[in-house]
Scaffold this motif. Structure first.
Motif, PDB file in Angstrom:
ATOM      1  N   ASN A   2      -0.434 -20.776 -23.366  1.00 14.29           N
ATOM      2  CA  ASN A   2       0.814 -20.594 -24.106  1.00 14.29           C
ATOM      3  C   ASN A   2       2.023 -20.945 -23.226  1.00 14.29           C
ATOM      4  O   ASN A   2       1.917 -20.977 -21.992  1.00 14.29           O
ATOM      5  N   PRO A   3       3.189 -21.203 -23.834  1.00 13.43           N
ATOM      6  CA  PRO A   3       4.366 -21.631 -23.076  1.00 13.43           C
ATOM      7  C   PRO A   3       4.804 -20.632 -22.000  1.00 13.43           C
ATOM      8  O   PRO A   3       5.232 -21.043 -20.918  1.00 13.43           O
ATOM      9  N   ARG A   4       4.704 -19.338 -22.268  1.00 12.47           N
ATOM     10  CA  ARG A   4       5.123 -18.352 -21.267  1.00 12.47           C
ATOM     11  C   ARG A   4       4.269 -18.474 -20.012  1.00 12.47           C
ATOM     12  O   ARG A   4       4.786 -18.459 -18.891  1.00 12.47           O
ATOM     13  N   THR A   5       2.962 -18.629 -20.194  1.00 11.10           N
ATOM     14  CA  THR A   5       2.053 -18.786 -19.058  1.00 11.10           C
ATOM     15  C   THR A   5       2.359 -20.073 -18.306  1.00 11.10           C
ATOM     16  O   THR A   5       2.342 -20.105 -17.071  1.00 11.10           O
ATOM     17  N   LEU A   6       2.663 -21.139 -19.040  1.00 14.36           N
ATOM     18  CA  LEU A   6       3.000 -22.415 -18.406  1.00 14.36           C
ATOM     19  C   LEU A   6       4.279 -22.313 -17.576  1.00 14.36           C
ATOM     20  O   LEU A   6       4.345 -22.828 -16.455  1.00 14.36           O
ATOM     21  N   VAL A   7       5.293 -21.640 -18.110  1.00 18.01           N
ATOM     22  CA  VAL A   7       6.554 -21.489 -17.367  1.00 18.01           C
ATOM     23  C   VAL A   7       6.320 -20.668 -16.104  1.00 18.01           C
ATOM     24  O   VAL A   7       6.848 -20.984 -15.036  1.00 18.01           O
ATOM     25  N   ARG A   8       5.499 -19.629 -16.201  1.00 18.00           N
ATOM     26  CA  ARG A   8       5.201 -18.816 -15.019  1.00 18.00           C
ATOM     27  C   ARG A   8       4.387 -19.613 -13.990  1.00 18.00           C
ATOM     28  O   ARG A   8       4.651 -19.535 -12.787  1.00 18.00           O
ATOM     29  N   ALA A   9       3.423 -20.393 -14.451  1.00 15.78           N
ATOM     30  CA  ALA A   9       2.627 -21.220 -13.535  1.00 15.78           C
ATOM     31  C   ALA A   9       3.503 -22.281 -12.880  1.00 15.78           C
ATOM     32  O   ALA A   9       3.401 -22.538 -11.671  1.00 15.78           O
ATOM     33  N   GLU A  10       4.381 -22.874 -13.664  1.00 18.55           N
ATOM     34  CA  GLU A  10       5.320 -23.854 -13.129  1.00 18.55           C
ATOM     35  C   GLU A  10       6.198 -23.215 -12.051  1.00 18.55           C
ATOM     36  O   GLU A  10       6.425 -23.801 -10.983  1.00 18.55           O
ATOM     37  N   GLY A  11       6.676 -22.010 -12.306  1.00 16.39           N
ATOM     38  CA  GLY A  11       7.491 -21.297 -11.327  1.00 16.39           C
ATOM     39  C   GLY A  11       6.730 -21.060 -10.032  1.00 16.39           C
ATOM     40  O   GLY A  11       7.273 -21.219  -8.934  1.00 16.39           O
ATOM     41  N   ALA A  12       5.461 -20.681 -10.161  1.00 19.14           N
ATOM     42  CA  ALA A  12       4.632 -20.446  -8.970  1.00 19.14           C
ATOM     43  C   ALA A  12       4.491 -21.714  -8.149  1.00 19.14           C
ATOM     44  O   ALA A  12       4.618 -21.692  -6.911  1.00 19.14           O
ATOM     45  N   VAL A  13       4.245 -22.827  -8.812  1.00 22.58           N
ATOM     46  CA  VAL A  13       4.078 -24.102  -8.111  1.00 22.58           C
ATOM     47  C   VAL A  13       5.387 -24.526  -7.438  1.00 22.58           C
ATOM     48  O   VAL A  13       5.395 -24.949  -6.272  1.00 22.58           O
ATOM     49  N   VAL A  14       6.497 -24.396  -8.151  1.00 19.57           N
ATOM     50  CA  VAL A  14       7.794 -24.781  -7.584  1.00 19.57           C
ATOM     51  C   VAL A  14       8.141 -23.893  -6.388  1.00 19.57           C
ATOM     52  O   VAL A  14       8.568 -24.385  -5.331  1.00 19.57           O
ATOM     53  N   ALA A  15       7.958 -22.577  -6.541  1.00 18.73           N
ATOM     54  CA  ALA A  15       8.261 -21.652  -5.433  1.00 18.73           C
ATOM     55  C   ALA A  15       7.397 -21.955  -4.216  1.00 18.73           C
ATOM     56  O   ALA A  15       7.888 -21.997  -3.086  1.00 18.73           O
ATOM     57  N   ALA A  16       6.109 -22.171  -4.449  1.00 17.42           N
ATOM     58  CA  ALA A  16       5.197 -22.466  -3.337  1.00 17.42           C
ATOM     59  C   ALA A  16       5.555 -23.792  -2.675  1.00 17.42           C
ATOM     60  O   ALA A  16       5.607 -23.886  -1.438  1.00 17.42           O
ATOM     61  N   ALA A  17       5.824 -24.817  -3.466  1.00 19.40           N
ATOM     62  CA  ALA A  17       6.152 -26.135  -2.904  1.00 19.40           C
ATOM     63  C   ALA A  17       7.437 -26.080  -2.086  1.00 19.40           C
ATOM     64  O   ALA A  17       7.499 -26.636  -0.980  1.00 19.40           O
ATOM     65  N   ALA A  18       8.453 -25.409  -2.592  1.00 18.81           N
ATOM     66  CA  ALA A  18       9.722 -25.319  -1.869  1.00 18.81           C
ATOM     67  C   ALA A  18       9.557 -24.516  -0.578  1.00 18.81           C
ATOM     68  O   ALA A  18      10.086 -24.895   0.474  1.00 18.81           O
ATOM     69  N   THR A  19       8.798 -23.433  -0.648  1.00 15.77           N
ATOM     70  CA  THR A  19       8.587 -22.590   0.529  1.00 15.77           C
ATOM     71  C   THR A  19       7.773 -23.320   1.591  1.00 15.77           C
ATOM     72  O   THR A  19       8.110 -23.297   2.786  1.00 15.77           O
ATOM     73  N   VAL A  20       6.713 -23.989   1.181  1.00 17.57           N
ATOM     74  CA  VAL A  20       5.873 -24.729   2.130  1.00 17.57           C
ATOM     75  C   VAL A  20       6.666 -25.885   2.745  1.00 17.57           C
ATOM     76  O   VAL A  20       6.590 -26.118   3.959  1.00 17.57           O
TER      77      VAL A  20
END
Length: 117
Positions: A2-20
């Motif tokens: 569902n879209p909510r799960t996708l937005v949360r997964a997207e956030g996780a990927v963006v946060a991890a990529a920026a932090t790394v």
């Protein structure tokens, strides 16, 4: 998914990529920790009104600001600007991961675009 799960997964990927990216560039962990919550100071607009609060919060919690700052940093060779942009991006991504989204001027603080998905 569902879209909510996708937005949360997207956030996780963006946060991890920026932090790394920030860490691999050899940047200061102390600066990261000192700045990571700074965008939440934009909530101070809610002391005035919901409308002003939503405007200030949303202005700081979209990817437009950090992308522009990163571009300026790269074009001018200003490493600090790139570093701040990466931290800012990580903050927004983490917010999305935890379900915090953009605010509506006519609704309660917790009623966000992520909640409506």
């Amino acid at each position: 998914m569902n879209p909510r799960t996708l937005v949360r997964a997207e956030g996780a990927v963006v946060a991890a990529a920026a932090t790394v990216t920030y860490a691999l560039d050899g940047r200061s962990l102390l600066v990261f920790l000192a700045v990571i919550l700074l965008p939440d100071a934009s909530m101070a607009g809610y002391l005035h009104s919901r409308r002003v609060g939503a405007i200030t919060y949303n202005a700081v919690h979209t990817y437009v600001g950090p992308v522009v700052l990163a571009a300026v940093g790269v074009l001018t060779g200003t490493g600090l600007a790139v570093g701040i942009a990466l931290i800012w991006t990580a903050h927004i991504g983490a917010d999305r991961l935890f379900g915090y989204g953009l605010k509506y001027a006519d609704r309660e603080f917790g009623d966000t675009h992520v909640q409506r998905l």
